[in-house]
Design an enzyme around this catalytic site. Structure first.
Site, short mmCIF file in Angstrom:
data_model
loop_
_atom_site.label_atom_id
_atom_site.label_comp_id
_atom_site.label_asym_id
_atom_site.label_seq_id
_atom_site.Cartn_x
_atom_site.Cartn_y
_atom_site.Cartn_z
N PHE A 138 0.85 -1.19 0.00
CA PHE A 138 0.00 0.00 0.00
C PHE A 138 0.89 1.24 0.00
O PHE A 138 1.79 1.35 0.82
CB PHE A 138 -0.92 0.03 1.23
CG PHE A 138 -1.85 1.21 1.21
CD1 PHE A 138 -3.00 1.20 0.44
CD2 PHE A 138 -1.56 2.35 1.96
CE1 PHE A 138 -3.84 2.30 0.39
CE2 PHE A 138 -2.40 3.45 1.92
CZ PHE A 138 -3.55 3.43 1.14
N ASP A 223 9.16 2.52 1.38
CA ASP A 223 8.02 3.26 1.89
C ASP A 223 7.92 2.97 3.38
O ASP A 223 7.46 1.91 3.80
CB ASP A 223 6.74 2.83 1.15
CG ASP A 223 5.51 3.54 1.69
OD1 ASP A 223 5.59 4.17 2.77
OD2 ASP A 223 4.46 3.45 1.03
N LYS A 252 2.82 9.61 8.41
CA LYS A 252 2.11 9.10 9.59
C LYS A 252 2.73 9.56 10.92
O LYS A 252 2.50 10.68 11.34
CB LYS A 252 1.98 7.58 9.49
CG LYS A 252 0.98 7.16 8.40
CD LYS A 252 0.36 5.80 8.67
CE LYS A 252 -0.83 5.54 7.76
NZ LYS A 252 -0.50 4.86 6.51
C1 LIG Z 1 -0.85 5.19 5.13
C2 LIG Z 1 0.19 4.81 4.13
C3 LIG Z 1 0.39 5.56 2.96
C4 LIG Z 1 -0.50 6.73 2.59
O1 LIG Z 1 -0.35 7.78 3.45
P1 LIG Z 1 -1.46 8.98 3.42
O2 LIG Z 1 -0.95 9.94 4.43
O3 LIG Z 1 -2.77 8.36 3.74
O4 LIG Z 1 -1.43 9.51 2.04
C5 LIG Z 1 1.43 5.19 2.12
N1 LIG Z 1 2.21 4.14 2.40
C6 LIG Z 1 2.05 3.39 3.51
C7 LIG Z 1 2.97 2.25 3.76
C8 LIG Z 1 1.02 3.69 4.40
O5 LIG Z 1 0.83 2.92 5.48
#
Ligand SMILES: *Cc1c(COP(=O)(O)O)cnc(C)c1O
Length: 404
Positions: A138, A223, A252
């Site tokens: 994700f 990521d 986050k």
């Molecule tokens: C939550 C998340 C995103 C997206 O972040 P947003 O602030 O919602 O755009 C991207 N990558 C990972 C691994 C995430 O957990």
């Protein structure tokens, strides 16, 4: 207490892409939250791995208030002290030499994927644009980031998507060896897949990805939007694995609840984002950067990081105890304070029922897909709150099983 702002109003005035829980929280302190009726909850959800220091941490409140009295916004026509301070702190603490600020995880990833393509183009020509990603990953909800993400359902109805993106099974080095080529500009992965079910990478897999990227001149992009800023028990999870990426994204937990994201990279790679190539109006906003700087200052200490490791064990011990009683979990996995409990097959699809029942019993927790309960609390949650929250989870599970 009655309020004119009800859950029914949500359905009236909000786009229906979310389906929030029935109660509406109005106040938080540490790892406790209260709703409109003053009912108290223990927070194991942490705003989806965001409230890294709990709710309304006094030092974060002070940092925000002090900056609010000083300067809110300039745009990137000017730089500002909080952004410079945070960039210095991030580069001092990591492999990176350079920082690009954004406002969310998706935006940080959008910058990372664009930079990887631009770098491939600049150094290896027009055909070096392919991105390899992994199933169940994700990376956010912009069109590029859902296309790179490994959950095709998020692209349904939104085609045509950006091209040149391949998805391989996670932790499968042979599959990557077969697929990677000199057309690959980047291999993108979460060192701990969060949304996809809380799955940590194998260290040997990450080392192999690093070697294959070097062999094919592809950038390795981590990521760490969910796994970063202490969540793994290390400032960034790459440090736990001993494998250094070329580009890292973070969001986050970085803002502890204030929206901010960042992309980190080396000086050499950063050159491909020359003047005018990319941008963001709010990126590097003084309010966001003041809070994030304080978040990293507090979290990047041996005491807080060691606390994450010991709280991980406290979660595991409690979950194992619940499992002896109920036998609902097929596996408990994760790192630090990103923990997943996969439900046994008979309970597949019931994750949503469990978190709704937990709310009734005064506990906020998450799912990662329909079959995995996910816990991503404050990194400084008191052990007493962990134990009390687990007692509430136990009561919720007992009631659900009684009904089953
Ligand atoms: C939550 C998340 C995103 C997206 O972040 P947003 O602030 O919602 O755009 C991207 N990558 C990972 C691994 C995430 O957990």
């Amino acid at each position: 207490m009655t309020s004119e702002f009800t859950r029914e109003l949500f359905d009236e005035v909000m786009v229906p892409n979310y389906r929030p829980q029935q109660v509406i929280p109005v106040k938080g302190e540490g790892s406790r939250v209260w709703d409109q009726n003053c009912k108290e909850y223990i927070d194991f959800a942490g705003g989806i791995a965001v409230n890294s220091l709990g709710h309304c941490h006094p030092e974060l409140v002070n940092a925000l208030k002090a900056q609010a009295d000083q300067l809110w916004h300039l745009s990137n026509v000017y730089t500002n002290e909080p952004a410079l301070r945070l960039a210095k702190r991030l580069t001092d603490a990591t492999f990176a030499d350079k920082v690009f600020f954004a406002n969310s995880g998706a935006e940080a990833n959008e910058a990372a994927f664009k930079l990887a393509r631009k770098y491939g183009h600049d150094h290896h020509g027009d055909s070096k644009y392919e991105i390899i990603s992994f199933v169940q990953s994700f990376h956010g909800r912009t069109l590029f980031t859902v296309a790179v993400g490994g959950q095709p359902k998020y692209l349904d109805g939104f085609h045509p998507a950006p091209e040149g993106i391949t998805h391989l099974p996670y932790n499968d080095l042979a599959a990557l060896e077969a697929a990677i080529s000199d057309r690959t500009c980047a291999v993108v992965l979460e060192p701990i897949q969060g949304e996809g079910g809380v799955r940590p990478a194998d260290a040997a897999f990450l080392r192999g990805v690093r070697e294959l990227c070097d062999k094919h001149n592809a950038l390795m992009v981590f990521d760490e939007v969910q796994s970063g800023v202490g969540r793994s028990g290390h400032l960034y999870a790459y440090m736990a694995f001993g494998v250094t990426p070329d580009i890292l994204t973070t969001a986050k937990s970085l803002g502890g609840g204030f929206p901010v994201g960042a992309m980190l990279t080396t000086s050499h790679i950063a050159e491909s984002f020359g003047f005018g190539t990319h941008g963001s109006t709010y990126g590097g906003n003084p309010l966001a950067c003041s809070v994030a700087d304080k978040v990293i200052e507090i979290i990047n200490t041996p005491e807080v990081l060691a606390g994450v490791a010991s709280k991980h064990q406290c979660f595991r011990d409690n979950l194992n105890k619940l499992n002896e009683q109920f036998g609902l979990f097929a596996e408990v996995r994760g790192m630090g304070l990103l923990i997943g409990a996969e439900l046994v097959p008979e309970w597949h699809g019931r994750g949503g029922d469990i978190i709704a029942k937990a709310m009734e019993h005064g506990l906020m927790c998450l799912v990662a897909g329909p079959n995995v309960l996910r816990f991503a609390p404050s990194l400084v949650i008191p052990d007493a709150d962990i134990n009390e929250g687990m007692a509430r989870l136990g009561a919720a599970l007992a009631e659900l099983i009684g009904q089953a």
